[in-house]
Write a protein that holds these residues in place. Structure first.
Motif, PDB file in Angstrom:
ATOM      1  N   TYR A 110       0.814  -1.219   0.000  1.00  0.00           N
ATOM      2  CA  TYR A 110       0.000   0.000   0.000  1.00  0.00           C
ATOM      3  C   TYR A 110       0.849   1.271   0.000  1.00  0.00           C
ATOM      4  O   TYR A 110       0.305   2.373  -0.033  1.00  0.00           O
ATOM      5  CB  TYR A 110      -0.935   0.032   1.214  1.00  0.00           C
ATOM      6  CG  TYR A 110      -2.007  -1.034   1.196  1.00  0.00           C
ATOM      7  CD1 TYR A 110      -3.031  -0.990   0.248  1.00  0.00           C
ATOM      8  CD2 TYR A 110      -2.005  -2.071   2.117  1.00  0.00           C
ATOM      9  CE1 TYR A 110      -4.019  -1.963   0.238  1.00  0.00           C
ATOM     10  CE2 TYR A 110      -2.992  -3.042   2.107  1.00  0.00           C
ATOM     11  CZ  TYR A 110      -4.001  -2.979   1.166  1.00  0.00           C
ATOM     12  OH  TYR A 110      -4.975  -3.932   1.157  1.00  0.00           O
ATOM     13  N   ARG A 167      -8.355  -3.820   5.581  1.00  0.00           N
ATOM     14  CA  ARG A 167      -8.452  -3.535   4.143  1.00  0.00           C
ATOM     15  C   ARG A 167      -8.857  -4.781   3.372  1.00  0.00           C
ATOM     16  O   ARG A 167      -9.622  -4.715   2.407  1.00  0.00           O
ATOM     17  CB  ARG A 167      -7.109  -3.029   3.629  1.00  0.00           C
ATOM     18  CG  ARG A 167      -6.734  -1.736   4.324  1.00  0.00           C
ATOM     19  CD  ARG A 167      -5.972  -0.815   3.445  1.00  0.00           C
ATOM     20  NE  ARG A 167      -5.796   0.436   4.171  1.00  0.00           N
ATOM     21  CZ  ARG A 167      -5.095   1.444   3.734  1.00  0.00           C
ATOM     22  NH1 ARG A 167      -4.492   1.372   2.558  1.00  0.00           N
ATOM     23  NH2 ARG A 167      -4.997   2.548   4.444  1.00  0.00           N
ATOM     24  N   LYS A 183     -12.512  -5.808   4.136  1.00  0.00           N
ATOM     25  CA  LYS A 183     -13.453  -4.990   3.374  1.00  0.00           C
ATOM     26  C   LYS A 183     -13.642  -5.551   1.974  1.00  0.00           C
ATOM     27  O   LYS A 183     -14.760  -5.583   1.443  1.00  0.00           O
ATOM     28  CB  LYS A 183     -12.958  -3.538   3.300  1.00  0.00           C
ATOM     29  CG  LYS A 183     -13.303  -2.752   4.546  1.00  0.00           C
ATOM     30  CD  LYS A 183     -13.129  -1.253   4.340  1.00  0.00           C
ATOM     31  CE  LYS A 183     -13.588  -0.496   5.573  1.00  0.00           C
ATOM     32  NZ  LYS A 183     -12.756   0.699   5.801  1.00  0.00           N
TER      33      LYS A 183
END
Lengths: 484, 416
Positions: free
Chosen positions: B56, B68, B71
């Motif tokens: 990231y 993350r 999700k």
């Protein structure tokens, strides 16, 4: 006034309590530790010996042979796992082969089934026997048992039948009165006294020390003899299918490979006389010696599959034999001291002898008419999926696995907490339901066991002990948890 | 018995990435089985920063990094079961699992990704002698107590092993007000990432004893002290070098071992070096349709690479399910001089795509050259200022660099 007080809740104290609990009498057990089976009974080979080994004419020989014959029915009655694996005593040279002949004669004299075979035939049955083995004596009535489980099983049924187990009570004084004994014990600084007609000393390595509270002139003493072990992972095929003994030496039955009832293999024990009765540490040199010594009898030992090492103490009596007697100088004080190997095997026979032939014979206590049998511990391992799901339907927590190494569900852990003689500590849960006994050694399940113990006992996790009352898991809360 | 296209065992970083990789490649019938109460795996107890730098390009905490991926799982609508333990996998891909809702259940998978992570090496496995009181924990267990349950396991701590979890815990315990008396490492060099040595030990002036190990544990009820000794080149303690520390806790950070037991039940073959499965370049084990990625395949030190490995594995598991997988003869990949292990252990020949190899060196290498040999011929060489066993290294070979591969690819280190 209590009828009978037993000091010590190891396998010996539990056996005496169990056989006494059939009679109409009040029995109290005082145990200085935080659970049953915390001394010699917590760390030994778990073998139900056939009885071939003890010297003729000894109490060891008598009670070993009797105990071995009692085990299958006793374990079936108590729902304790027992496996009659048989055993081999193996010789690697002509001199040792001669000793096997002596053992064989001894076994035959005692009506113990046995059979001789050459090394080749023995290796057909036990492929991991060393190539040096030339001769083997097979003893098919030898078995294996979990010493924690048999101790617990007997104590639990005794408690179910009215026996009272008082943990963390260390006996500090014994006073003889005309018709009874006054026993003073200490629990965390708190002093208690009880009066008892009979007093039975089942205190393992402390047998002489406890008797000395009553009698200054002892005719025996107990030496702690340490034995160290390795434990192999039970996910691999067991190295051996039955205990493999070398020929015995002057210091005992030698270093063995033992398939435990839970399919771990134990390697050990060595034998070392020590002074400190609390010293159960392991050391490098001794463990190295065990590895070396074992290669004489067994090959292909997967030393990389060792998951644990431990040490236990045997209460070795200066007399060379078990000391089982009502003391002449002290009527109704019953000595059960020096119960070293084959003590685990002999315990039921000794317990029954004391209950039936010493106490009941003298007191004429009648048998109970409302005797209760122990409920089977809930154990899902080995059941079919449908059978397991019956448990889950009754209580969903049987569907949640807490210990992945040994596949133990939350339901089984809860059961072992809420039974008579229930688990109160992380170690006690391990002794009953086995989380923590596998290859991760509690790394995964211990936090979950702590949580379950706290919840089921209605205490804070801060109060959960690992084992003794002086063994907290936690020393405080984190800053975040305290809201800092 | 229900059938599911792809079952993923483990909902940590590897499992979540594998699920996403498979989903993005078009598989819809996916089931993740996770034993904990939420997705995320070991990331959830790693509340320190440092995750996501590669993937990231920002610095996240473990739970943030996990979130993350969670999700994405939610967004894709990938099915998962929590609080669910897988008990068995067979070679024909029947999975037995249990939870409190369904009970003991069997499901048949067309493909399986093993993503169970690793476990910590224990005291018993390394035979630390002494007493066996409360107060000896693996660093990860103590980390769970601390970061997830909110309890402190000790106030005076000694740590054996300089693996990253041990180093992170040294700092964490110090910040919680505990005193960390020292870290002993049996090797002559640290086993943790250099940044952790700096930020977790040096910044707090915690001594690191290299070439030392714990030779005794004292205390019958709770640890009252430990003894360390210096070791010789054979890792044997040297008499006379003993030092005693009075402490209430010994934490162990002495290695991680892929948790491969379930794979073994299914007949998956293991590498003695990595202790994880033997795989080819799409991380398929030697059992067809069973794949492996993340720490159950080989222990990583950076989660970003776990995610990449998971995505790659998931994508290829999808190709397998869709019959799009290009099968070809496979060549062996070997660890040559100076290389501890290299993964994958096999690579398909005549492959029209690049392959990333992961490896670790056997010991600290300074100013050394990494050579890639294809059938004895050097096809690539890379100069490296320093390589250490604690850091997994990676090298990507282009398709054309693998063109001539017939029987064996070897990675080796050339030192001056």
């Amino acid at each position: 006034m209590i009828d009978i007080t037993i000091i010590g809740a190891g396998v010996m104290g539990a056996a005496v309590a169990y056989y006494l609990s059939r009679y109409n009498c009040q029995v109290v057990v005082l145990e200085k530790e935080n659970d049953v089976a915390e001394g010699t009974s917590i760390a030994n080979s778990g073998i139900v010996h056939s009885g071939h080994d003890p010297k003729p004419g000894t109490l060891k020989a008598k009670f070993n042979v009797e105990g071995n014959r009692m085990y299958p029915d006793l374990c079936a009655h108590l729902h304790v796992l027992f496996k009659q694996t048989g055993a081999f005593v193996v010789a690697v040279n002509e001199e040792e082969k001669q000793i096997l002949q002596v053992l064989k004669e001894q076994a035959l004299d005692r009506q113990i089934p046995c059979q001789e075979m050459d090394g080749e035939a023995a290796r057909q049955i036990e492929p991991n026997l060393s190539d040096d083995v030339i001769w083997a004596l097979s003893l098919p009535t030898t078995g294996v048992v979990d010493p924690w489980e048999i101790t617990l099983g007997m104590m639990e049924e005794a408690v179910l039948n009215g026996c009272e187990l008082r943990l963390n009570e260390k006996v500090v004084a014994i006073t003889e009165r005309p018709d009874f004994y006054e026993v003073t014990s200490e629990n965390n600084g708190q002093i208690s006294k009880l009066q008892t007609r009979y007093l039975i000393n089942c205190t393992g390595v402390y047998g002489d020390d406890v008797y000395r509270l009553l009698e200054p002139e002892l005719d025996f003493f107990i030496t702690p003899r340490k034995g160290q072990y390795f434990v192999l992972d039970n996910t691999i095929a067991p190295l051996v299918g039955r205990p493999i003994y070398p020929v015995p030496s002057t210091v005992g039955k030698g270093i063995l490979a033992i398939p435990s009832i839970h399919e771990n293999v134990l390697l050990g024990p060595d034998s070392e006389e020590i002074k400190d009765k609390e010293n159960v540490d392991t050391d490098r040199a001794r463990l190295a010696f065990i590895r070396q010594a074992l290669t004489k009898t067994v090959k292909n030992i997967p030393f990389d599959k060792i998951i644990r090492s431990f040490a236990g103490l045997r209460p070795t009596p200066s007399t060379g034999d078990f000391i089982i007697r009502e003391e002449e100088k002290h009527p109704r004080f019953i000595q059960v001291s020096g119960i070293e190997s084959p003590g685990l095997t002999a315990a039921p026979a000794i317990g029954k002898y004391i209950a039936d032939e010493i106490i009941a014979a003298a007191t004429k206590y009648g048998l109970k008419t409302n005797y209760q049998n122990r409920r089977k511990p809930l154990r899902l391992a080995g059941l079919s999926i449908d059978e397991k799901n019956k448990y889950v339907q009754a209580d969903a927590r049987f569907g949640r696995i807490i210990c992945r190494c040994e596949s133990v569900s939350e339901g089984e852990i809860i059961d072992c907490i809420h039974r008579p003689v229930g688990a109160r500590t992380v170690k006690a849960v391990k002794k009953r339901a086995r989380p923590g006994a596998g290859r991760c050694q509690g790394g995964f399940c211990e936090p979950r066991v702590v949580e379950i113990l706290a919840r089921e006992l209605g205490i804070s996790p801060m109060e959960v002990m690992f084992d003794s009352q002086r063994s907290p898991i936690f020393v405080g809360e984190t800053k975040q948890a305290k809201g800092e | 018995m229900n059938t599911v296209e792809l079952v993923i065992i483990g909902g940590g970083s590897a499992g979540m990435a594998a699920a996403c990789g498979a989903y993005e490649a078009g598989v819809r019938d996916i089931l993740i089985l996770e034993r904990d109460k939420e997705l995320g795996g070991i990331l959830l107890q790693c509340i320190h920063n440092g995750f996501g730098l590669h993937y990231y390009k920002e610095e996240l905490s473990g739970p943030e990094y996990a979130e993350r991926w969670e999700k994405k799982i939610e967004e894709y609508g990938i099915a998962y079961r929590l609080d669910t333990m897988v008990l068995d996998i067979t070679a024909d891909k029947v999975i037995t699992y249990t939870n409190t809702v369904e009970g003991y259940t069997k499901v048949r998978a067309k493909a399986i990704v093993l993503a169970m992570g690793c476990r910590e090496r224990t005291r018993g496995a390394i035979h630390i002698p002494g007493f066996r009181p409360a107060g000896v924990w693996t660093a990860g267990t103590a980390q769970r107590y601390l970061n997830m349950e909110g309890y402190l396991v000790g106030r005076r701590i000694f740590i054996l092993g300089s693996g990253d979890i041990g180093l992170i815990m040294a700092r964490r315990m110090t910040l919680e007000g505990a005193e960390v008396l020292g870290v002993a490492e049996i090797m002559p060099y640290s086993n943790g990432l250099p940044r952790n040595i700096q930020q977790c030990l040096r910044d707090f002036e915690i001594p690191l004893y290299l070439s030392h190990t714990v030779t005794n544990v004292f205390g019958k009820d709770r640890v009252s002290g430990i003894e360390i000794s210096q070791v010789n080149q054979k890792f044997e303690p040297i008499a006379g070098t003993e030092k005693r520390f009075d402490c209430d806790t010994l934490l162990l950070s002495v290695g991680l071992i892929p948790e491969t037991q379930l794979g073994q039940n299914a007949g998956v073959l293991l590498s003695p070096k990595t202790k994880g499965a033997l795989v080819n370049d799409i991380n398929e084990t030697e059992t067809e349709g069973i794949f492996s990625c993340g720490n159950v395949l080989h222990v990583h030190d950076v989660v970003d690479f776990v995610s990449e490995e998971g995505l790659h594995t998931g994508k290829n598991a999808a190709a397998y399910l869709q019959n799009k997988l290009m099968r070809a003869e496979e060549a062996n990949v070997s660890a040559g001089a100076g290389i501890g292990y290299v993964l994958p252990q096999r690579v398909r020949k005549t492959l029209a795509e690049a392959v990333t190899f992961s490896f670790r060196v056997t010991d600290v290498k300074k100013n050394a050259e990494l050579l890639v040999k294809v059938d004895g011929k050097v096809v690539k060489s890379v100069k490296k200022r320093q390589m250490i066993p604690a850091e997994m290294e990676r090298i990507t070979l282009k398709a054309e660099e693998l063109n001539d591969l017939q029987s064996e690819l070897v990675l080796e280190i050339r030192e001056d």
